[in-house]
Scaffold this active site. Structure first.
Site, PDB file in Angstrom:
ATOM      1  N   ASP A 251      -8.069  48.485   7.404  1.00  0.00           N
ATOM      2  CA  ASP A 251      -8.602  48.811   8.412  1.00  0.00           C
ATOM      3  C   ASP A 251      -7.324  49.990   9.553  1.00  0.00           C
ATOM      4  OD1 ASP A 251     -11.462  48.047   7.899  1.00  0.00           O
ATOM      5  OD2 ASP A 251     -10.842  46.334   8.950  1.00  0.00           O
TER       6      ASP A 251
ATOM      7  N   HIS B  38     -10.046  44.055   8.597  1.00  0.00           N
ATOM      8  CA  HIS B  38      -9.757  43.959   7.636  1.00  0.00           C
ATOM      9  C   HIS B  38      -8.285  45.028   7.201  1.00  0.00           C
ATOM     10  CE1 HIS B  38     -13.900  44.541   7.316  1.00  0.00           C
ATOM     11  NE2 HIS B  38     -14.338  43.483   6.163  1.00  0.00           N
TER      12      HIS B  38
HETATM   13  C1  XLS Z   1     -20.890  43.829   5.698  1.00  0.00           C
HETATM   14  C2  XLS Z   1     -20.087  42.473   6.852  1.00  0.00           C
HETATM   15  C3  XLS Z   1     -18.254  42.850   7.053  1.00  0.00           C
HETATM   16  C4  XLS Z   1     -17.586  41.540   6.807  1.00  0.00           C
HETATM   17  C5  XLS Z   1     -16.503  41.658   6.640  1.00  0.00           C
HETATM   18  O1  XLS Z   1     -21.653  43.778   5.459  1.00  0.00           O
HETATM   19  O2  XLS Z   1     -20.387  42.376   7.276  1.00  0.00           O
HETATM   20  O3  XLS Z   1     -18.123  44.068   7.307  1.00  0.00           O
HETATM   21  O4  XLS Z   1     -17.841  41.269   8.207  1.00  0.00           O
HETATM   22  O5  XLS Z   1     -16.061  42.155   5.633  1.00  0.00           O
END
Ligand code: XLS
Ligand code: NI
Ligand code: NI
Length: 441
Positions: free
Chosen positions: A103, A100
């Protein structure tokens, strides 16, 4: 550049007889299975959020793992994270990563400053990728769910200003993805849902979500993004009801809004569990609709009602998953992203390696079993035989569109009772074949 895991070397493949906890027992990156090397078949990816940022914080307590990477200020930490991530990937033979925007680099005082700082980190990653062409971006995404501005959603917010802010954030995240040569861009609808219909204009929210995806798609294509956009279905958490409930719901949504040619699905195992489906069900729905693309590899706990994001260790599920992947023709733009985190109690630096080794070996076993399942052919033959009535006679006439309703009535009247045309489903026998193949590796 400092080494973060000095006591851990490159993880070797030692085979199933090894008792070295820092060795692969089943993942042999260059071994060919099903016509491709295991690293090409599995396309493992590191998730920046869990691995580089997740410190075990939960609703009941502060973090247990140190993920500061030796740096107190956010900008230096962001750069140290890149070095640590590349070290982890190299040592584990992982070729891909996913992130993200936040991140990589957190929010600063203004969107302009946040963007400027993000650019520095993206440029630094691009430099590291230049030195090592084996490292690739599987997908990027924008974190449009953690800041208070997104409390009522991003694309589905009641506020047009929040929608615009999310659009700006997504524009920047797509640019970062393109700059790093990413082959995917994910929409996971974290807060794109509702808590109560008493305050919700569902029709407008769904139309707006599609508007945001359309804007993102058009912009991405205009700056040269040739990969796939993905939606990652999840039925709930953090909101009570999320619009991207499951594969079937998302496919209906994409078709309704004309997004089906640019968007495919990123299926997460734990989200399937939350939707009360099996992982294989979600993958099969995506596959038979031509929408399968990528996977968030993890597992939930059937006793718990939330997204525990555990590293996958269930070999049975991994085998059925890889069966679907192979039947879909393998990954193209997608891959297996470990959207998984070590348990809060597994807090040491070595646990990062133990948990990835566990997950990677599980999927390596899954691939080996799936390949055998297909080569063995008993299951596929059973299914083909079960549907043989569609190949000739009335079945073929129905499929070709030749048979009318009147023809079928005439046929049924002349045939009489048809229960005898059925055969046993043989579920138990097939499950036993599955066990036989699994334990004959
Ligand atoms: C949350 C999601 C998230 C996505 C990316 O439950 O799995 O981590 O993979 O935003
Ligand atoms: Ni995910
Ligand atoms: Ni998830």
């Amino acid at each position: 550049m400092s080494e973060f895991f000095k006591n851990i070397g490159k993880i070797p493949y030692e085979g199933k007889g090894s008792d070295n906890p820092l060795a692969f027992k089943y993942y042999n990156p260059d071994e060919v299975i099903g016509g491709k090397t295991m690293r090409e078949q599995l396309k493992f990816a590191l998730s920046w959020w869990h691995t580089m940022g997740g410190d075990g914080t939960d609703m009941f307590g502060v973090g247990t793992a140190d993920k500061t990477w030796g740096q107190a200020d956010p900008a230096s930490r962001a750069i140290a994270k890149v070095d640590a991530a590349f070290e982890i990937m190299t040592k584990l033979s992982i070729d891909y990563f996913c992130f993200h925007d936040r991140d990589l680099s957190p929010e600063y005082g203004s969107l302009a400053e946040t963007n400027e700082q993000l650019d520095k980190v993206v440029d630094y990653i691009a430099g590291r990728m230049n030195e090592d062409a084996t490292k690739k971006l599987l997908w990027g995404t924008a974190k449009c769910f953690d800041h208070p501005r997104y409390m009522h959603g991003a694309g589905t917010s009641p506020s047009a200003d929040v929608f615009a802010y999310a659009a700006a954030q997504i524009k920047k995240a797509i640019e970062a993805t393109v700059k790093l040569g990413g082959s995917g861009y994910v929409f996971w609808g974290g807060r794109e849902g509702y808590e109560t219909l008493l305050n919700t204009d569902m029709g407008l929210e769904l139309d707006n979500m599609a508007r945001l995806m359309t804007l993102a798609k058009d912009y991405g294509r205009s700056i040269g993004f040739t990969g796939d956009f993905y939606v990652e279905p999840k039925p709930k958490e953090p909101t009570k009801h999320q619009y991207d409930f499951d594969s079937a719901t998302v496919i209906g949504f994409l078709n309704k809004y004309g997004l089906q040619n640019d968007f495919k699905l990123n299926i997460e195992a734990n989200h399937a569990t939350l939707a009360q489906h099996t992982f294989q069900h979600e993958l099969r729905v995506a596959r038979v609709n031509g929408m399968f693309a990528s996977i968030d590899a993890n597992q939930g706990d059937p006793l718990l009602g939330w997204d525990t994001d555990q590293f996958p260790t269930n070999v049975y599920d991994a085998a059925l998953c890889m069966y679907e992947v192979l039947k879909a023709g393998g990954f193209t733009n997608g891959g297996l992203n470990f959207d998984s985190k070590a348990r809060r109690g597994s807090y040491t630096p070595e646990d990062i390696f133990y948990s990835y080794i566990a997950g990677m070996d599980t999927f390596a076993l899954g691939l080996r079993i799936a390949d055998k399942l297909i080569a063995d052919g008993r299951l596929d033959k059973f299914v083909a035989d079960r549907y043989a009535s569609w190949n000739t006679g009335i079945g073929a006439d129905i499929i070709s569109g030749k048979a009318t309703l009147e023809d079928l009535e005439r046929y049924a009247l002349s045939k009489g009772e048809v229960t005898d045309s059925l055969t046993s489903g043989r579920q138990e026998q097939l499950e036993s074949i599955m066990n036989n193949i699994m334990f004959n590796l």
